[in-house]
Design a protein around this motif. Structure first.
Motif, PDB file in Angstrom:
ATOM      1  N   LEU A   1     -13.600 -11.553  -5.077  1.00  0.00           N
ATOM      2  CA  LEU A   1     -12.334 -11.339  -5.795  1.00  0.00           C
ATOM      3  C   LEU A   1     -11.887  -9.894  -5.614  1.00  0.00           C
ATOM      4  O   LEU A   1     -12.663  -8.978  -5.820  1.00  0.00           O
ATOM      5  CB  LEU A   1     -12.517 -11.648  -7.287  1.00  0.00           C
ATOM      6  CG  LEU A   1     -11.285 -11.446  -8.160  1.00  0.00           C
ATOM      7  CD1 LEU A   1     -10.253 -12.530  -7.901  1.00  0.00           C
ATOM      8  CD2 LEU A   1     -11.670 -11.467  -9.628  1.00  0.00           C
ATOM      9  N   GLN A   2     -10.653  -9.725  -5.205  1.00  0.00           N
ATOM     10  CA  GLN A   2     -10.116  -8.391  -4.982  1.00  0.00           C
ATOM     11  C   GLN A   2      -8.775  -8.284  -5.699  1.00  0.00           C
ATOM     12  O   GLN A   2      -7.989  -9.226  -5.685  1.00  0.00           O
ATOM     13  CB  GLN A   2      -9.925  -8.182  -3.478  1.00  0.00           C
ATOM     14  CG  GLN A   2      -9.541  -6.786  -3.096  1.00  0.00           C
ATOM     15  CD  GLN A   2      -9.411  -6.638  -1.578  1.00  0.00           C
ATOM     16  OE1 GLN A   2      -9.037  -7.575  -0.889  1.00  0.00           O
ATOM     17  NE2 GLN A   2      -9.703  -5.466  -1.067  1.00  0.00           N
ATOM     18  N   ARG A   3      -8.529  -7.132  -6.345  1.00  0.00           N
ATOM     19  CA  ARG A   3      -7.229  -6.918  -6.978  1.00  0.00           C
ATOM     20  C   ARG A   3      -6.416  -5.960  -6.129  1.00  0.00           C
ATOM     21  O   ARG A   3      -6.875  -4.871  -5.808  1.00  0.00           O
ATOM     22  CB  ARG A   3      -7.412  -6.368  -8.387  1.00  0.00           C
ATOM     23  CG  ARG A   3      -7.852  -7.463  -9.345  1.00  0.00           C
ATOM     24  CD  ARG A   3      -8.190  -6.936 -10.699  1.00  0.00           C
ATOM     25  NE  ARG A   3      -6.982  -6.545 -11.416  1.00  0.00           N
ATOM     26  CZ  ARG A   3      -6.902  -6.512 -12.740  1.00  0.00           C
ATOM     27  NH1 ARG A   3      -7.933  -6.842 -13.477  1.00  0.00           N
ATOM     28  NH2 ARG A   3      -5.788  -6.154 -13.332  1.00  0.00           N
ATOM     29  N   ILE A   4      -5.208  -6.408  -5.779  1.00  0.00           N
ATOM     30  CA  ILE A   4      -4.321  -5.590  -4.949  1.00  0.00           C
ATOM     31  C   ILE A   4      -3.018  -5.386  -5.692  1.00  0.00           C
ATOM     32  O   ILE A   4      -2.412  -6.339  -6.188  1.00  0.00           O
ATOM     33  CB  ILE A   4      -4.092  -6.248  -3.572  1.00  0.00           C
ATOM     34  CG1 ILE A   4      -5.415  -6.246  -2.798  1.00  0.00           C
ATOM     35  CG2 ILE A   4      -2.995  -5.522  -2.795  1.00  0.00           C
ATOM     36  CD1 ILE A   4      -5.360  -6.894  -1.447  1.00  0.00           C
ATOM     37  N   GLY A   5      -2.602  -4.140  -5.791  1.00  0.00           N
ATOM     38  CA  GLY A   5      -1.352  -3.804  -6.463  1.00  0.00           C
ATOM     39  C   GLY A   5      -0.241  -3.623  -5.452  1.00  0.00           C
ATOM     40  O   GLY A   5      -0.463  -3.095  -4.359  1.00  0.00           O
ATOM     41  N   LEU A   6       0.952  -4.081  -5.829  1.00  0.00           N
ATOM     42  CA  LEU A   6       2.144  -3.827  -5.027  1.00  0.00           C
ATOM     43  C   LEU A   6       2.864  -2.674  -5.698  1.00  0.00           C
ATOM     44  O   LEU A   6       3.218  -2.760  -6.877  1.00  0.00           O
ATOM     45  CB  LEU A   6       3.039  -5.061  -4.984  1.00  0.00           C
ATOM     46  CG  LEU A   6       4.455  -4.839  -4.430  1.00  0.00           C
ATOM     47  CD1 LEU A   6       4.440  -4.390  -2.975  1.00  0.00           C
ATOM     48  CD2 LEU A   6       5.287  -6.092  -4.577  1.00  0.00           C
ATOM     49  N   GLN A   7       3.059  -1.591  -4.963  1.00  0.00           N
ATOM     50  CA  GLN A   7       3.762  -0.446  -5.510  1.00  0.00           C
ATOM     51  C   GLN A   7       5.156  -0.343  -4.893  1.00  0.00           C
ATOM     52  O   GLN A   7       5.315  -0.559  -3.700  1.00  0.00           O
ATOM     53  CB  GLN A   7       2.983   0.848  -5.228  1.00  0.00           C
ATOM     54  CG  GLN A   7       1.642   0.880  -5.917  1.00  0.00           C
ATOM     55  CD  GLN A   7       1.013   2.260  -5.891  1.00  0.00           C
ATOM     56  OE1 GLN A   7       1.270   3.072  -5.003  1.00  0.00           O
ATOM     57  NE2 GLN A   7       0.182   2.537  -6.875  1.00  0.00           N
ATOM     58  N   LEU A   8       6.134  -0.041  -5.749  1.00  0.00           N
ATOM     59  CA  LEU A   8       7.501   0.189  -5.292  1.00  0.00           C
ATOM     60  C   LEU A   8       7.844   1.638  -5.538  1.00  0.00           C
ATOM     61  O   LEU A   8       7.382   2.242  -6.509  1.00  0.00           O
ATOM     62  CB  LEU A   8       8.500  -0.642  -6.087  1.00  0.00           C
ATOM     63  CG  LEU A   8       8.897  -2.039  -5.648  1.00  0.00           C
ATOM     64  CD1 LEU A   8      10.189  -2.449  -6.333  1.00  0.00           C
ATOM     65  CD2 LEU A   8       9.025  -2.188  -4.161  1.00  0.00           C
ATOM     66  N   ARG A   9       8.690   2.171  -4.667  1.00  0.00           N
ATOM     67  CA  ARG A   9       9.264   3.487  -4.898  1.00  0.00           C
ATOM     68  C   ARG A   9      10.753   3.358  -4.631  1.00  0.00           C
ATOM     69  O   ARG A   9      11.166   2.720  -3.664  1.00  0.00           O
ATOM     70  CB  ARG A   9       8.652   4.521  -3.952  1.00  0.00           C
ATOM     71  CG  ARG A   9       9.212   5.932  -4.202  1.00  0.00           C
ATOM     72  CD  ARG A   9       8.540   6.952  -3.337  1.00  0.00           C
ATOM     73  NE  ARG A   9       8.957   6.785  -1.952  1.00  0.00           N
ATOM     74  CZ  ARG A   9       8.358   7.404  -0.931  1.00  0.00           C
ATOM     75  NH1 ARG A   9       7.304   8.162  -1.125  1.00  0.00           N
ATOM     76  NH2 ARG A   9       8.806   7.222   0.293  1.00  0.00           N
ATOM     77  N   ALA A  10      11.551   3.934  -5.513  1.00  0.00           N
ATOM     78  CA  ALA A  10      13.005   3.895  -5.343  1.00  0.00           C
ATOM     79  C   ALA A  10      13.609   5.122  -6.008  1.00  0.00           C
ATOM     80  O   ALA A  10      13.020   5.710  -6.909  1.00  0.00           O
ATOM     81  CB  ALA A  10      13.572   2.629  -5.969  1.00  0.00           C
ATOM     82  N   THR A  11      14.782   5.492  -5.540  1.00  0.00           N
ATOM     83  CA  THR A  11      15.555   6.528  -6.199  1.00  0.00           C
ATOM     84  C   THR A  11      16.442   5.806  -7.212  1.00  0.00           C
ATOM     85  O   THR A  11      17.220   4.929  -6.829  1.00  0.00           O
ATOM     86  CB  THR A  11      16.408   7.296  -5.170  1.00  0.00           C
ATOM     87  OG1 THR A  11      15.526   7.839  -4.188  1.00  0.00           O
ATOM     88  CG2 THR A  11      17.186   8.419  -5.839  1.00  0.00           C
TER      89      THR A  11
END
Length: 157
Positions: A1-11
């Protein structure tokens, strides 16, 4: 089991509380088989409201699928978080995935995001970020609002 985060960057311009709205929000991903490395050709979407049973009565996941190439059964599930305006121009985890043999390798933001006017609290719903840019006008403050230069990355949690 692996936890992966989706990161967003925006102005973010005069906008706060950017988030994915509702259990029917579609996270469009390309998924890779952890066994053979095959990556899905088409965009597949995950929704919080979807659930499929895991083999052997080990609970459930958002998506369970067999790899077309090696036939290994894998799953991926969703854990939610959200982006806030004070994090403009910084990468921020907006969703985490519980991965068992499937790993997200690409993300395409589409419709279903929501946010609020930073000063006014004016709700902006069904924001579509497919073009990586979005703008509107806040009648209350007579200011333009916008979300620009949307980029993403995956991180191990």
């Amino acid at each position: 089991l692996q936890r992966i985060g989706l990161q967003l960057r925006a102005t973010l311009e005069n906008i706060t509380r950017l988030r994915a709205e509702g259990e029917d929000f579609r996270w469009y991903l390309k998924l890779k088989c952890g066994n053979c490395g095959e990556v899905s050709e088409k965009w597949q979407y995950l929704r919080l409201m979807d659930s499929a049973p895991l083999k052997g009565g080990r609970g459930s996941a958002t998506m369970v699928q067999k790899c077309k190439l090696c036939s290994r059964e894998s799953s991926i599930g969703i854990i939610l978080t959200q982006l806030q305006a004070e994090d403009s121009e910084k990468f921020k985890t907006i969703v985490e995935f519980e991965c068992r043999g499937l790993e997200p390798v690409d993300f395409q933001p589409q419709a279903g995001f929501a946010a609020e006017g930073a000063e006014s609290g004016t709700p902006f719903n069904d924001i579509n970020l497919l073009e990586k840019d979005w703008n509107d006008y806040d009648e209350k403050t007579k200011e333009s609002v916008g979300i620009y230069e949307v980029t993403h990355k995956f991180v191990k949690c």
